[in-house]
Motif scaffolding. Structure first.
Motif, PDB file in Angstrom:
ATOM      1  N   SER A 120       0.851  -1.187   0.000  1.00 44.01           N
ATOM      2  CA  SER A 120       0.000   0.000   0.000  1.00 44.01           C
ATOM      3  C   SER A 120       0.887   1.237   0.000  1.00 44.01           C
ATOM      4  O   SER A 120       2.013   1.214   0.512  1.00 44.01           O
ATOM      5  CB  SER A 120      -0.933   0.008   1.203  1.00 44.01           C
ATOM      6  OG  SER A 120      -0.204   0.075   2.403  1.00 44.01           O
ATOM      7  N   ARG A 175       1.008   7.541  -2.387  1.00 47.32           N
ATOM      8  CA  ARG A 175       1.198   8.262  -3.649  1.00 47.32           C
ATOM      9  C   ARG A 175       2.122   7.486  -4.572  1.00 47.32           C
ATOM     10  O   ARG A 175       2.809   6.576  -4.156  1.00 47.32           O
ATOM     11  CB  ARG A 175       1.710   9.674  -3.412  1.00 47.32           C
ATOM     12  CG  ARG A 175       3.138   9.738  -2.939  1.00 47.32           C
ATOM     13  CD  ARG A 175       3.621  11.142  -2.617  1.00 47.32           C
ATOM     14  NE  ARG A 175       3.283  12.076  -3.658  1.00 47.32           N
ATOM     15  CZ  ARG A 175       3.146  13.379  -3.478  1.00 47.32           C
ATOM     16  NH1 ARG A 175       3.342  13.903  -2.308  1.00 47.32           N
ATOM     17  NH2 ARG A 175       2.836  14.168  -4.485  1.00 47.32           N
ATOM     18  N   GLY A 182      -3.016   9.628  -3.648  1.00 44.19           N
ATOM     19  CA  GLY A 182      -4.140   8.908  -3.072  1.00 44.19           C
ATOM     20  C   GLY A 182      -3.719   7.525  -2.619  1.00 44.19           C
ATOM     21  O   GLY A 182      -2.836   6.906  -3.225  1.00 44.19           O
ATOM     22  N   ASP A 183      -4.336   7.062  -1.532  1.00 42.99           N
ATOM     23  CA  ASP A 183      -4.041   5.716  -1.048  1.00 42.99           C
ATOM     24  C   ASP A 183      -4.383   4.704  -2.124  1.00 42.99           C
ATOM     25  O   ASP A 183      -5.469   4.756  -2.716  1.00 42.99           O
ATOM     26  CB  ASP A 183      -4.836   5.408   0.222  1.00 42.99           C
ATOM     27  CG  ASP A 183      -4.344   6.213   1.415  1.00 42.99           C
ATOM     28  OD1 ASP A 183      -3.140   6.507   1.469  1.00 42.99           O
ATOM     29  OD2 ASP A 183      -5.167   6.540   2.281  1.00 42.99           O
ATOM     30  N   HIS A 184      -3.451   3.818  -2.387  1.00 43.96           N
ATOM     31  CA  HIS A 184      -3.685   2.784  -3.389  1.00 43.96           C
ATOM     32  C   HIS A 184      -2.844   1.554  -3.052  1.00 43.96           C
ATOM     33  O   HIS A 184      -1.950   1.600  -2.207  1.00 43.96           O
ATOM     34  CB  HIS A 184      -3.369   3.288  -4.795  1.00 43.96           C
ATOM     35  CG  HIS A 184      -1.917   3.595  -5.018  1.00 43.96           C
ATOM     36  ND1 HIS A 184      -1.309   4.735  -4.552  1.00 43.96           N
ATOM     37  CD2 HIS A 184      -0.954   2.891  -5.642  1.00 43.96           C
ATOM     38  CE1 HIS A 184      -0.042   4.734  -4.897  1.00 43.96           C
ATOM     39  NE2 HIS A 184       0.209   3.611  -5.556  1.00 43.96           N
ATOM     40  N   SER A 200      -0.640  -1.711  -4.845  1.00 47.27           N
ATOM     41  CA  SER A 200       0.027  -2.074  -6.090  1.00 47.27           C
ATOM     42  C   SER A 200       0.984  -3.227  -5.841  1.00 47.27           C
ATOM     43  O   SER A 200       1.223  -3.625  -4.701  1.00 47.27           O
ATOM     44  CB  SER A 200       0.788  -0.872  -6.653  1.00 47.27           C
ATOM     45  OG  SER A 200       1.787  -0.449  -5.750  1.00 47.27           O
ATOM     46  N   LEU A 229     -11.768  -3.278  -3.261  1.00 49.20           N
ATOM     47  CA  LEU A 229     -10.911  -2.465  -4.118  1.00 49.20           C
ATOM     48  C   LEU A 229     -11.555  -2.302  -5.485  1.00 49.20           C
ATOM     49  O   LEU A 229     -12.318  -3.155  -5.926  1.00 49.20           O
ATOM     50  CB  LEU A 229      -9.534  -3.115  -4.283  1.00 49.20           C
ATOM     51  CG  LEU A 229      -8.720  -3.320  -3.017  1.00 49.20           C
ATOM     52  CD1 LEU A 229      -7.402  -4.005  -3.349  1.00 49.20           C
ATOM     53  CD2 LEU A 229      -8.476  -2.006  -2.301  1.00 49.20           C
ATOM     54  N   PHE A 258      -4.596   1.809 -11.113  1.00 52.71           N
ATOM     55  CA  PHE A 258      -4.365   1.734  -9.682  1.00 52.71           C
ATOM     56  C   PHE A 258      -5.506   0.980  -9.020  1.00 52.71           C
ATOM     57  O   PHE A 258      -6.656   1.076  -9.460  1.00 52.71           O
ATOM     58  CB  PHE A 258      -4.283   3.145  -9.067  1.00 52.71           C
ATOM     59  CG  PHE A 258      -3.112   3.945  -9.560  1.00 52.71           C
ATOM     60  CD1 PHE A 258      -1.887   3.851  -8.927  1.00 52.71           C
ATOM     61  CD2 PHE A 258      -3.232   4.765 -10.662  1.00 52.71           C
ATOM     62  CE1 PHE A 258      -0.798   4.580  -9.382  1.00 52.71           C
ATOM     63  CE2 PHE A 258      -2.154   5.497 -11.124  1.00 52.71           C
ATOM     64  CZ  PHE A 258      -0.937   5.404 -10.485  1.00 52.71           C
ATOM     65  N   ILE A 300      -7.636   1.028  -5.775  1.00 57.67           N
ATOM     66  CA  ILE A 300      -7.920   1.943  -4.679  1.00 57.67           C
ATOM     67  C   ILE A 300      -9.111   1.437  -3.879  1.00 57.67           C
ATOM     68  O   ILE A 300      -9.951   0.692  -4.401  1.00 57.67           O
ATOM     69  CB  ILE A 300      -8.185   3.381  -5.173  1.00 57.67           C
ATOM     70  CG1 ILE A 300      -9.463   3.452  -6.009  1.00 57.67           C
ATOM     71  CG2 ILE A 300      -6.994   3.921  -5.955  1.00 57.67           C
ATOM     72  CD1 ILE A 300      -9.923   4.859  -6.305  1.00 57.67           C
ATOM     73  N   ASN A 319     -12.807   5.639  -1.933  1.00 55.15           N
ATOM     74  CA  ASN A 319     -11.907   6.764  -2.216  1.00 55.15           C
ATOM     75  C   ASN A 319     -12.097   7.300  -3.624  1.00 55.15           C
ATOM     76  O   ASN A 319     -12.441   6.557  -4.538  1.00 55.15           O
ATOM     77  CB  ASN A 319     -10.444   6.348  -2.057  1.00 55.15           C
ATOM     78  CG  ASN A 319     -10.033   6.217  -0.612  1.00 55.15           C
ATOM     79  OD1 ASN A 319     -10.854   6.337   0.296  1.00 55.15           O
ATOM     80  ND2 ASN A 319      -8.776   5.976  -0.394  1.00 55.15           N
ATOM     81  N   PRO A 337      -9.714   9.504  -6.387  1.00 64.19           N
ATOM     82  CA  PRO A 337      -8.373  10.055  -6.580  1.00 64.19           C
ATOM     83  C   PRO A 337      -8.406  11.570  -6.510  1.00 64.19           C
ATOM     84  O   PRO A 337      -9.315  12.194  -7.049  1.00 64.19           O
ATOM     85  CB  PRO A 337      -7.974   9.582  -7.977  1.00 64.19           C
ATOM     86  CG  PRO A 337      -8.876   8.443  -8.281  1.00 64.19           C
ATOM     87  CD  PRO A 337     -10.140   8.686  -7.510  1.00 64.19           C
ATOM     88  N   ASP A 351     -13.441   3.232 -13.926  1.00 62.11           N
ATOM     89  CA  ASP A 351     -13.238   2.389 -12.763  1.00 62.11           C
ATOM     90  C   ASP A 351     -14.208   1.225 -12.825  1.00 62.11           C
ATOM     91  O   ASP A 351     -15.234   1.277 -13.483  1.00 62.11           O
ATOM     92  CB  ASP A 351     -13.366   3.160 -11.446  1.00 62.11           C
ATOM     93  CG  ASP A 351     -14.750   3.698 -11.189  1.00 62.11           C
ATOM     94  OD1 ASP A 351     -14.904   4.910 -11.244  1.00 62.11           O
ATOM     95  OD2 ASP A 351     -15.662   2.917 -10.906  1.00 62.11           O
TER      96      ASP A 351
END
Length: 119
Positions: free
Chosen positions: A19, A22, A37-39, A41, A81, A100, A102, A106, A108, A116
């Motif tokens: 997590s 940015r 933004g929290d994401h 990956s 997610l 991404f 997320i 949330n 972005p 999305d």
């Protein structure tokens, strides 16, 4: 699983799910791509780095190994997610669309989401 199976394969490295607040790409000292933004990956490191220095746990999905750290796992509790495709270009940089993962609640900030869908 589709996302995991589409990740590239690098010799001597395995993906780990992390997590981050940015994302950024620099060319020299100039920021050319940014997502704020929290994401979540995938990043790549040798298995011993995931295990020893990051304290991650190995999992197997679809026959492919990946790693997850305890703090990332705890953030995922009761979370859905979604995938967003975002133009991450900064300033005069050319259009650059990245995907991404997320949290579904949330939005972005500072970026233009193109699409999305639940993941």
């Amino acid at each position: 699983m589709d996302w995991l199976m589409s990740l590239p394969v690098f010799p001597d490295q395995e993906p780990g799910f992390v997590s981050s607040p940015r994302f950024g790409v620099f060319r020299g000292s100039q920021l050319i791509e940014e997502f704020i933004g929290d994401h979540f990956s995938f990043s790549f490191a040798p298995p011993q780095d995931w295990r020893d220095s990051r304290g991650a746990t190995a999992l197997l999905i679809g026959g492919r190994p990946f790693w997850i750290m305890a703090d990332t796992l705890s953030k995922l509790s009761d979370m859905t997610l979604r995938v967003v495709e975002v133009d991450v270009a900064v300033g005069d940089s050319a259009l650059s669309i990245r995907r991404f993962l997320i949290p579904s609640e949330n939005t972005p900030s500072g970026n233009s989401a193109r699409m999305d869908r639940p993941y």
